[in-house]
Scaffold this active site. Structure first.
Site, PDB file in Angstrom:
ATOM      1  N   ALA A 271     -64.253  19.523   6.729  1.00 32.31           N
ATOM      2  CA  ALA A 271     -65.267  19.287   6.427  1.00 32.31           C
ATOM      3  C   ALA A 271     -65.933  18.065   5.882  1.00 32.31           C
ATOM      4  CB  ALA A 271     -65.968  20.924   5.610  1.00 32.31           C
ATOM      5  N   ASP A 272     -67.044  17.840   5.295  1.00 40.16           N
ATOM      6  CA  ASP A 272     -67.220  17.055   4.062  1.00 40.16           C
ATOM      7  C   ASP A 272     -68.333  17.948   3.102  1.00 40.16           C
ATOM      8  OD1 ASP A 272     -67.700  14.070   5.392  1.00 40.16           O
ATOM      9  OD2 ASP A 272     -67.433  15.699   7.129  1.00 40.16           O
TER      10      ASP A 272
END
Length: 358
Positions: A247-248
């Site tokens: 995930a960013d």
């Protein structure tokens, strides 16, 4: 030994140019914040944790060389302006923005101490950036161990091995070392509980084919490369036990921004009843945003779709939409969100993180 995306010692920073992988392994010196910005924007270095680390270490290199000042006020201004500039390179990932805020606060606090000197503030900031590098590796190993344990209890409580599917690149090349989602895979392998990995090619930049496949071969982990359009077939026919992605940015309700294609992966996993996990450090969690609708999604140049290695593959004149990320709604994250502090359901995340930091 894991691959190194970042090589650093005091005053010297080199990054592995990931645009050249897997054909070439070339380390490029980064001597300034401006050069780091260009490397991040061009995706020579990528992955939310690695972006923040390289950004802050590039500033540390400049500070070590004497940039900023003279005087405390000029030094703090230089640090803040440099950090604000680095945040603009790739805005979707929260890690750089969070690191910029924290490092800026350290600069202000240290400069405000009685008897503060320019040299002391420089040293404190350099040490702070260096600590990021060390902490990321520790956190990644914790993510790997927490995730492997939780996944095995959910998918294979009676023992045996598991097959997992992953998207994009979340390993040593996206972090300071070991990785997030790929860190979970490494931990499963170390336990002798990993049967096989399916990794997507991850169009249009092919991080899966170029980078994840490269890491899996390097680590001698049994793996198969598939196109992004094969994930449903793989889940239907290849005994996939879990999906693990990175995930960013993870927001307060558990919605998650990750490499484009993640959302459709979660939908297919839900249809097949396969647990869908997101692995991310706490530094990727942004509790200031309520839902995924608040996340700014970076859009990349159209030629990333229309050309491969400089050769055009699309019809001239065709329009292009090229978002780098998409948002997976929290209700599709059925396995959990894996952090260095444990594994939480999306609805538990905000309470868990605020209680452990209070």
């Amino acid at each position: 030994m894991s691959l190194e995306a970042i090589r650093y010692h005091r005053g010297s920073l080199h990054i592995l140019d990931q645009l050249l992988l897997p054909q070439q392994s070339h380390y490029e010196a980064v001597t300034s914040v401006c050069q780091a910005w260009e490397a991040i924007r061009a995706m020579k270095v990528r992955g939310a944790p690695a972006i923040a680390i390289v950004g802050c270490l590039s500033l540390a290199v400049e500070l070590h060389a004497g940039a900023g000042g003279p005087g405390l006020e000029a030094l703090v201004t230089f640090v803040q302006n440099s950090l604000n500039y680095l945040v603009t390179a790739r805005p979707t990932a929260v890690n750089m923005a969070r690191a910029a805020q924290e490092m800026s606060e350290v600069a202000t606090q240290e400069a405000g101490l009685e008897g503060a000197t320019e040299g002391a503030v420089r040293e404190r900031l350099i040490c702070w950036a260096e600590h990021m590098l060390e902490k990321d590796i520790r956190d990644n190993r914790s993510i790997g161990d927490h995730g492997a344990q939780h996944l095995l209890e959910r998918v294979a409580p009676g023992g045996g091995q598991v097959t997992v599917l992953t998207h994009c690149n979340t390993g040593s090349l996206a972090t300071a070392g070991y990785g997030t989602a790929l860190g979970v895979i490494r931990s499963l392998q170390a336990l002798g509980r990993l049967k096989h990995v399916f990794c997507t090619e991850t169009r249009p930049y092919n991080q899966g084919a170029r980078l994840t496949a490269y890491e899996l071969v390097y680590e001698k982990i049994p793996a198969t490369l598939i196109t992004d359009s094969m994930v449903a077939a793989a889940m239907a026919h290849k005994e996939v036990g879990a999906v693990i992605v990175g995930a960013d940015r993870v927001v307060a309700n558990g919605d998650t921004a990750n490499k484009v294609g993640t959302y459709q992966l979660a939908i297919v996993a839900r249809h097949h009843g396969i647990p869908f996990y997101v692995a991310a450090p706490v530094s990727s969690c942004d509790l200031s945003l309520k839902t995924g609708q608040d996340i700014v999604i970076e859009e990349r140049p159209g030629q990333e779709l229309t050309s491969i290695c400089g050769t055009r593959i699309a019809a001239p004149g065709i329009g292009v939409w090229n978002p780098a990320f998409d948002v997976t709604p929290h209700e599709l994250i059925t396995g959990g969100i894996i952090t260095e502090r444990g594994v939480f359901s999306p609805k538990e995340l905000q309470t868990a993180l605020t209680s452990t930091t209070s």
